[in-house]
Design a protein around this motif. Sequence first.
Motif, mmCIF file in Angstrom:
data_model
loop_
_atom_site.group_PDB
_atom_site.id
_atom_site.type_symbol
_atom_site.label_atom_id
_atom_site.label_comp_id
_atom_site.label_asym_id
_atom_site.label_seq_id
_atom_site.Cartn_x
_atom_site.Cartn_y
_atom_site.Cartn_z
ATOM 1 N N GLN A 18 0.819 -1.201 0.000
ATOM 2 C CA GLN A 18 0.000 0.000 0.000
ATOM 3 C C GLN A 18 0.857 1.257 0.000
ATOM 4 O O GLN A 18 0.497 2.266 -0.625
ATOM 5 C CB GLN A 18 -0.937 0.008 1.217
ATOM 6 N N ALA A 19 2.000 1.208 0.669
ATOM 7 C CA ALA A 19 2.900 2.363 0.682
ATOM 8 C C ALA A 19 3.404 2.667 -0.723
ATOM 9 O O ALA A 19 3.445 3.833 -1.144
ATOM 10 C CB ALA A 19 4.077 2.095 1.621
ATOM 11 N N PHE A 20 3.766 1.634 -1.474
ATOM 12 C CA PHE A 20 4.220 1.852 -2.855
ATOM 13 C C PHE A 20 3.088 2.374 -3.729
ATOM 14 O O PHE A 20 3.304 3.232 -4.584
ATOM 15 C CB PHE A 20 4.804 0.559 -3.434
ATOM 16 N N LEU A 21 1.877 1.876 -3.523
ATOM 17 C CA LEU A 21 0.735 2.357 -4.290
ATOM 18 C C LEU A 21 0.431 3.821 -3.984
ATOM 19 O O LEU A 21 0.023 4.585 -4.860
ATOM 20 C CB LEU A 21 -0.503 1.509 -3.985
ATOM 21 N N THR A 22 0.643 4.215 -2.726
ATOM 22 C CA THR A 22 0.347 5.583 -2.300
ATOM 23 C C THR A 22 1.416 6.572 -2.747
ATOM 24 O O THR A 22 1.104 7.661 -3.237
ATOM 25 C CB THR A 22 0.208 5.639 -0.772
ATOM 26 N N TYR A 23 2.693 6.191 -2.574
ATOM 27 C CA TYR A 23 3.796 7.115 -2.848
ATOM 28 C C TYR A 23 4.455 6.905 -4.212
ATOM 29 O O TYR A 23 5.149 7.799 -4.713
ATOM 30 C CB TYR A 23 4.889 6.961 -1.783
ATOM 31 N N GLY A 24 4.270 5.711 -4.809
ATOM 32 C CA GLY A 24 5.059 5.363 -5.984
ATOM 33 C C GLY A 24 6.420 4.860 -5.543
ATOM 34 O O GLY A 24 6.743 4.858 -4.345
ATOM 35 N N TYR A 25 7.225 4.439 -6.490
ATOM 36 C CA TYR A 25 8.561 3.944 -6.135
ATOM 37 C C TYR A 25 9.538 5.098 -5.951
ATOM 38 O O TYR A 25 10.248 5.173 -4.944
ATOM 39 C CB TYR A 25 9.091 2.990 -7.209
ATOM 40 N N SER A 26 9.587 5.996 -6.902
ATOM 41 C CA SER A 26 10.609 7.041 -6.915
ATOM 42 C C SER A 26 10.553 7.945 -5.686
ATOM 43 O O SER A 26 11.591 8.334 -5.143
ATOM 44 C CB SER A 26 10.484 7.893 -8.189
ATOM 45 N N ASP A 32 9.307 7.102 4.974
ATOM 46 C CA ASP A 32 7.891 7.002 4.608
ATOM 47 C C ASP A 32 7.390 5.575 4.779
ATOM 48 O O ASP A 32 6.288 5.334 5.297
ATOM 49 C CB ASP A 32 7.687 7.412 3.145
ATOM 50 N N LEU A 33 8.203 4.630 4.329
ATOM 51 C CA LEU A 33 7.808 3.225 4.379
ATOM 52 C C LEU A 33 7.654 2.756 5.820
ATOM 53 O O LEU A 33 6.697 2.053 6.160
ATOM 54 C CB LEU A 33 8.842 2.367 3.644
ATOM 55 N N ALA A 34 8.590 3.164 6.658
ATOM 56 C CA ALA A 34 8.516 2.786 8.075
ATOM 57 C C ALA A 34 7.254 3.343 8.721
ATOM 58 O O ALA A 34 6.549 2.639 9.451
ATOM 59 C CB ALA A 34 9.757 3.272 8.805
ATOM 60 N N GLU A 35 6.948 4.597 8.437
ATOM 61 C CA GLU A 35 5.746 5.217 9.007
ATOM 62 C C GLU A 35 4.488 4.510 8.516
ATOM 63 O O GLU A 35 3.552 4.268 9.291
ATOM 64 C CB GLU A 35 5.708 6.700 8.631
ATOM 65 N N ALA A 36 4.463 4.155 7.227
ATOM 66 C CA ALA A 36 3.295 3.480 6.668
ATOM 67 C C ALA A 36 3.086 2.099 7.290
ATOM 68 O O ALA A 36 1.965 1.607 7.382
ATOM 69 C CB ALA A 36 3.450 3.345 5.153
ATOM 70 N N CYS A 37 4.194 1.488 7.718
ATOM 71 C CA CYS A 37 4.134 0.147 8.317
ATOM 72 C C CYS A 37 3.982 0.187 9.831
ATOM 73 O O CYS A 37 3.845 -0.863 10.479
ATOM 74 C CB CYS A 37 5.392 -0.643 7.952
ATOM 75 N N GLU A 52 14.533 -1.039 -2.443
ATOM 76 C CA GLU A 52 14.472 -2.008 -3.535
ATOM 77 C C GLU A 52 14.216 -3.416 -3.000
ATOM 78 O O GLU A 52 13.441 -4.185 -3.593
ATOM 79 C CB GLU A 52 15.770 -1.988 -4.347
ATOM 80 N N ASP A 53 14.840 -3.756 -1.902
ATOM 81 C CA ASP A 53 14.627 -5.063 -1.274
ATOM 82 C C ASP A 53 13.161 -5.219 -0.871
ATOM 83 O O ASP A 53 12.553 -6.283 -1.072
ATOM 84 C CB ASP A 53 15.543 -5.189 -0.060
ATOM 85 N N ALA A 54 12.573 -4.160 -0.327
ATOM 86 C CA ALA A 54 11.157 -4.196 0.068
ATOM 87 C C ALA A 54 10.258 -4.351 -1.154
ATOM 88 O O ALA A 54 9.269 -5.099 -1.127
ATOM 89 C CB ALA A 54 10.793 -2.922 0.820
ATOM 90 N N PHE A 55 10.596 -3.672 -2.242
ATOM 91 C CA PHE A 55 9.806 -3.740 -3.474
ATOM 92 C C PHE A 55 9.836 -5.150 -4.056
ATOM 93 O O PHE A 55 8.795 -5.712 -4.436
ATOM 94 C CB PHE A 55 10.364 -2.740 -4.481
ATOM 95 N N LYS A 56 11.009 -5.743 -4.106
ATOM 96 C CA LYS A 56 11.143 -7.102 -4.635
ATOM 97 C C LYS A 56 10.421 -8.106 -3.744
ATOM 98 O O LYS A 56 9.793 -9.051 -4.241
ATOM 99 C CB LYS A 56 12.619 -7.476 -4.749
ATOM 100 N N ALA A 57 10.496 -7.907 -2.441
ATOM 101 C CA ALA A 57 9.807 -8.801 -1.512
ATOM 102 C C ALA A 57 8.299 -8.727 -1.718
ATOM 103 O O ALA A 57 7.594 -9.745 -1.656
ATOM 104 C CB ALA A 57 10.158 -8.439 -0.076
#
Length: 210
Positions: A18-26, A32-37, A52-57
């Motif tokens: 959901q964090a990637f969907l909200t913020y995008g990758y770039s 941001d990711l830590a706060e979203a989680c 990148e590791d989080a995205f691939k996971a």
Amino acid sequence: MAEKTLKPGNDLMKRVQQAFLTYGYSDLTMVDLAEACGFTRRALYHYFSNKEDAFKATMRHENAALIQAGMEAGARVRQAGGSALDIITEIMDVRYGYTRRVLSKSPHIIDLNAEAFKRGREQMIEAAINFQAQLEKLLRELEQDGLLRLSPEFTHAMAAQALADGGRAVNQSLPPFPAEHLTARYRAMCRAVLFGCATLPEPKAEPQAE
């Protein structure tokens, strides 16, 4: 930086997605990711080495979950007496359709799609091999049950490859089309692969010599 030591569970992977969907990758940072989680950045590093590791996971987790969900959905249609076309369409609609529908709601769909092909090739190949193997097994079972019969020139592996290639192609179709048309597009693709959409013309008779 904390050492990566923990395996993320399903709930965490959903928050990462959901964090990637909200913020995008770039534009997404590890803060941001830590706060979203709901984690500190240091705590998040116990699960992922970097963004990148989080995205691939996320890709690996989502692909595995959707392949399983797709095959289970197909099994339910099969149990209810559906045709081979019904069964395989349902599998495609879950396996590939879920991701396309979710991405269509994100303003970062182009960014995320590009990053998936750029950074997640290994995860995509891994998922493709897994899914095609399961499709091949299903096609053998459907043929044994009398629900379809492959032409002699095609193997079950070839048919599974064509169906999986078609599912991926529907998701990347140009020009883009509304997500609500996905089911019909998967069905049309499956029908074309399974039963063909053209026949070879009869050879023309040679003119008779006078």
